[in-house]
Design a protein around this motif. Sequence first.
Motif, PDB file in Angstrom:
ATOM      1  N   CYS A   1     -37.072  41.815 -25.807  1.00 49.43           N
ATOM      2  CA  CYS A   1     -38.172  40.829 -25.679  1.00 49.43           C
ATOM      3  C   CYS A   1     -37.688  39.388 -25.695  1.00 49.43           C
ATOM      4  O   CYS A   1     -38.502  38.465 -25.740  1.00 49.43           O
ATOM      5  CB  CYS A   1     -39.177  41.029 -26.822  1.00 49.43           C
ATOM      6  SG  CYS A   1     -39.915  42.651 -26.862  1.00 49.43           S
ATOM      7  N   GLN A   2     -36.369  39.198 -25.697  1.00 52.17           N
ATOM      8  CA  GLN A   2     -35.854  37.818 -25.806  1.00 52.17           C
ATOM      9  C   GLN A   2     -36.067  37.037 -24.509  1.00 52.17           C
ATOM     10  O   GLN A   2     -36.208  37.615 -23.438  1.00 52.17           O
ATOM     11  CB  GLN A   2     -34.361  37.841 -26.158  1.00 52.17           C
ATOM     12  CG  GLN A   2     -34.115  38.280 -27.590  1.00 52.17           C
ATOM     13  CD  GLN A   2     -32.638  38.411 -27.946  1.00 52.17           C
ATOM     14  OE1 GLN A   2     -31.757  38.068 -27.163  1.00 52.17           O
ATOM     15  NE2 GLN A   2     -32.366  38.943 -29.126  1.00 52.17           N
ATOM     16  N   GLY A   3     -36.061  35.715 -24.646  1.00 54.57           N
ATOM     17  CA  GLY A   3     -36.173  34.839 -23.480  1.00 54.57           C
ATOM     18  C   GLY A   3     -37.579  34.725 -22.928  1.00 54.57           C
ATOM     19  O   GLY A   3     -37.775  34.287 -21.797  1.00 54.57           O
ATOM     20  N   LYS A   4     -38.576  35.130 -23.727  1.00 51.09           N
ATOM     21  CA  LYS A   4     -39.966  35.084 -23.242  1.00 51.09           C
ATOM     22  C   LYS A   4     -40.843  34.173 -24.094  1.00 51.09           C
ATOM     23  O   LYS A   4     -42.061  34.252 -24.040  1.00 51.09           O
ATOM     24  CB  LYS A   4     -40.548  36.502 -23.231  1.00 51.09           C
ATOM     25  CG  LYS A   4     -39.832  37.419 -22.253  1.00 51.09           C
ATOM     26  CD  LYS A   4     -40.384  38.832 -22.297  1.00 51.09           C
ATOM     27  CE  LYS A   4     -39.635  39.688 -21.278  1.00 51.09           C
ATOM     28  NZ  LYS A   4     -39.767  41.110 -21.535  1.00 51.09           N
ATOM     29  N   GLY A   5     -40.197  33.366 -24.926  1.00 50.05           N
ATOM     30  CA  GLY A   5     -40.958  32.392 -25.720  1.00 50.05           C
ATOM     31  C   GLY A   5     -41.369  32.887 -27.095  1.00 50.05           C
ATOM     32  O   GLY A   5     -41.968  32.138 -27.870  1.00 50.05           O
TER      33      GLY A   5
ATOM     34  N   PRO B   1     -25.251  30.288 -28.765  1.00 46.04           N
ATOM     35  CA  PRO B   1     -25.768  29.091 -28.094  1.00 46.04           C
ATOM     36  C   PRO B   1     -27.280  29.127 -27.905  1.00 46.04           C
ATOM     37  O   PRO B   1     -27.934  28.082 -27.924  1.00 46.04           O
ATOM     38  CB  PRO B   1     -25.035  29.086 -26.742  1.00 46.04           C
ATOM     39  CG  PRO B   1     -24.565  30.468 -26.537  1.00 46.04           C
ATOM     40  CD  PRO B   1     -24.338  31.061 -27.899  1.00 46.04           C
ATOM     41  N   VAL B   2     -27.843  30.326 -27.752  1.00 46.02           N
ATOM     42  CA  VAL B   2     -29.300  30.425 -27.543  1.00 46.02           C
ATOM     43  C   VAL B   2     -30.030  29.958 -28.808  1.00 46.02           C
ATOM     44  O   VAL B   2     -30.950  29.127 -28.742  1.00 46.02           O
ATOM     45  CB  VAL B   2     -29.704  31.874 -27.179  1.00 46.02           C
ATOM     46  CG1 VAL B   2     -31.218  32.023 -27.200  1.00 46.02           C
ATOM     47  CG2 VAL B   2     -29.153  32.248 -25.816  1.00 46.02           C
ATOM     48  N   ALA B   3     -29.591  30.476 -29.961  1.00 51.08           N
ATOM     49  CA  ALA B   3     -30.231  30.066 -31.223  1.00 51.08           C
ATOM     50  C   ALA B   3     -30.025  28.573 -31.460  1.00 51.08           C
ATOM     51  O   ALA B   3     -30.953  27.858 -31.845  1.00 51.08           O
ATOM     52  CB  ALA B   3     -29.662  30.887 -32.378  1.00 51.08           C
ATOM     53  N   GLN B   4     -28.822  28.077 -31.176  1.00 50.64           N
ATOM     54  CA  GLN B   4     -28.569  26.639 -31.371  1.00 50.64           C
ATOM     55  C   GLN B   4     -29.488  25.800 -30.488  1.00 50.64           C
ATOM     56  O   GLN B   4     -30.049  24.793 -30.922  1.00 50.64           O
ATOM     57  CB  GLN B   4     -27.110  26.318 -31.063  1.00 50.64           C
ATOM     58  CG  GLN B   4     -26.148  26.826 -32.109  1.00 50.64           C
ATOM     59  CD  GLN B   4     -24.709  26.742 -31.640  1.00 50.64           C
ATOM     60  OE1 GLN B   4     -24.311  25.807 -30.958  1.00 50.64           O
ATOM     61  NE2 GLN B   4     -23.909  27.730 -31.984  1.00 50.64           N
ATOM     62  N   ALA B   5     -29.679  26.248 -29.233  1.00 55.44           N
ATOM     63  CA  ALA B   5     -30.551  25.496 -28.301  1.00 55.44           C
ATOM     64  C   ALA B   5     -31.988  25.499 -28.814  1.00 55.44           C
ATOM     65  O   ALA B   5     -32.687  24.480 -28.765  1.00 55.44           O
ATOM     66  CB  ALA B   5     -30.473  26.105 -26.906  1.00 55.44           C
ATOM     67  N   LEU B   6     -32.415  26.647 -29.329  1.00 52.11           N
ATOM     68  CA  LEU B   6     -33.782  26.731 -29.873  1.00 52.11           C
ATOM     69  C   LEU B   6     -33.947  25.748 -31.034  1.00 52.11           C
ATOM     70  O   LEU B   6     -34.904  24.970 -31.078  1.00 52.11           O
ATOM     71  CB  LEU B   6     -34.061  28.172 -30.332  1.00 52.11           C
ATOM     72  CG  LEU B   6     -35.330  28.395 -31.145  1.00 52.11           C
ATOM     73  CD1 LEU B   6     -36.577  28.067 -30.315  1.00 52.11           C
ATOM     74  CD2 LEU B   6     -35.424  29.854 -31.620  1.00 52.11           C
ATOM     75  N   TYR B   7     -33.006  25.771 -31.979  1.00 54.96           N
ATOM     76  CA  TYR B   7     -33.136  24.914 -33.158  1.00 54.96           C
ATOM     77  C   TYR B   7     -33.061  23.426 -32.778  1.00 54.96           C
ATOM     78  O   TYR B   7     -33.822  22.616 -33.297  1.00 54.96           O
ATOM     79  CB  TYR B   7     -32.050  25.267 -34.185  1.00 54.96           C
ATOM     80  CG  TYR B   7     -32.136  26.699 -34.684  1.00 54.96           C
ATOM     81  CD1 TYR B   7     -33.374  27.290 -34.927  1.00 54.96           C
ATOM     82  CD2 TYR B   7     -30.991  27.464 -34.904  1.00 54.96           C
ATOM     83  CE1 TYR B   7     -33.461  28.605 -35.371  1.00 54.96           C
ATOM     84  CE2 TYR B   7     -31.076  28.777 -35.348  1.00 54.96           C
ATOM     85  CZ  TYR B   7     -32.309  29.342 -35.572  1.00 54.96           C
ATOM     86  OH  TYR B   7     -32.399  30.640 -36.010  1.00 54.96           O
ATOM     87  N   GLN B   8     -32.144  23.103 -31.860  1.00 57.20           N
ATOM     88  CA  GLN B   8     -32.033  21.694 -31.439  1.00 57.20           C
ATOM     89  C   GLN B   8     -33.336  21.222 -30.792  1.00 57.20           C
ATOM     90  O   GLN B   8     -33.810  20.122 -31.047  1.00 57.20           O
ATOM     91  CB  GLN B   8     -30.881  21.522 -30.450  1.00 57.20           C
ATOM     92  CG  GLN B   8     -29.534  21.381 -31.143  1.00 57.20           C
ATOM     93  CD  GLN B   8     -28.362  21.611 -30.195  1.00 57.20           C
ATOM     94  OE1 GLN B   8     -28.537  21.712 -28.980  1.00 57.20           O
ATOM     95  NE2 GLN B   8     -27.178  21.718 -30.753  1.00 57.20           N
ATOM     96  N   SER B   9     -33.923  22.096 -29.982  1.00 53.66           N
ATOM     97  CA  SER B   9     -35.154  21.674 -29.298  1.00 53.66           C
ATOM     98  C   SER B   9     -36.315  21.538 -30.286  1.00 53.66           C
ATOM     99  O   SER B   9     -37.315  20.918 -29.998  1.00 53.66           O
ATOM    100  CB  SER B   9     -35.515  22.663 -28.175  1.00 53.66           C
ATOM    101  OG  SER B   9     -35.966  23.875 -28.732  1.00 53.66           O
ATOM    102  N   PHE B  10     -36.152  22.125 -31.459  1.00 53.30           N
ATOM    103  CA  PHE B  10     -37.160  22.005 -32.523  1.00 53.30           C
ATOM    104  C   PHE B  10     -36.916  20.778 -33.390  1.00 53.30           C
ATOM    105  O   PHE B  10     -37.671  20.523 -34.324  1.00 53.30           O
ATOM    106  CB  PHE B  10     -37.106  23.248 -33.422  1.00 53.30           C
ATOM    107  CG  PHE B  10     -38.305  24.128 -33.280  1.00 53.30           C
ATOM    108  CD1 PHE B  10     -38.447  24.972 -32.190  1.00 53.30           C
ATOM    109  CD2 PHE B  10     -39.318  24.110 -34.223  1.00 53.30           C
ATOM    110  CE1 PHE B  10     -39.552  25.768 -32.042  1.00 53.30           C
ATOM    111  CE2 PHE B  10     -40.438  24.906 -34.091  1.00 53.30           C
ATOM    112  CZ  PHE B  10     -40.556  25.738 -32.994  1.00 53.30           C
TER     113      PHE B  10
END
Length: 148
Positions: free
Chosen positions: A77-81, A111-120
């Motif tokens: 289910c990843q990558g769907k918000g 990198p995916v988790a890092q991108a999520l946290y940075q965008s938060f």
Amino acid sequence: MTKLSFEPMSLSDLDAVMQIEKKSYPIGWSKSVMRDCIQSDYHTIVLKKDKNIIGFGIVMTALDEAHLLNMCIDSDCQGKGYGRKLLKYLENICIYNRTKVFLLEVRESSPVAQALYQSFGFIQIGLRKNYYKKPKGREHAIVMHKIL
Ligand SMILES: CC(C)(COP(=O)(O)OP(=O)(O)OC[C@H]1O[C@@H](n2cnc3c(N)ncnc32)[C@H](O)[C@@H]1OP(=O)(O)O)[C@@H](O)C(=O)NCCC(=O)NCCS
């Protein structure tokens, strides 16, 4: 229509949560650690899609600080918000509890988790060397925080 819900994790969720945990990390938490979290006063939340658990998050709060201990979305289910929605829900719990600082560690190799946290709005405040076990060796954890 798809129905999403956030619910407190219960012991009957343990097997489904551990399946997601095992798919997410080569070396992750044991079932007994996860059980201890459910039985603690941590905020342990499952994200359900049409009654099926597709993710979970665990936050420990102490005074005006909160620590994101774990967060996973089922690999199917990843990558769907869903990760973004789950993190927002966990952040709202922190805000409700008058948390001032929201802290987390993230693997250098995520990198995916890092991108999520940075965008938060999380920013890096440190590095814990050799913090996580890997099948061969260890890897550093990036420490991030967000002032709420
Ligand atoms: C990290 C995780 C929770 C993100 O959940 P997700 O549902 O896949 O993420 P979302 O679809 O909500 O995407 C959120 C953001 O992550 C980033 N992202 C998602 N997929 C990405 C990809 N393939 N490549 C790069 N960045 C990506 C983007 O910044 C995205 O925001 P955007 O869609 O607005 O651009 C999930 O991938 C996961 O469980 N990974 C394994 C466990 C883990 O690493 N947990 C974090 C512990 S610190």
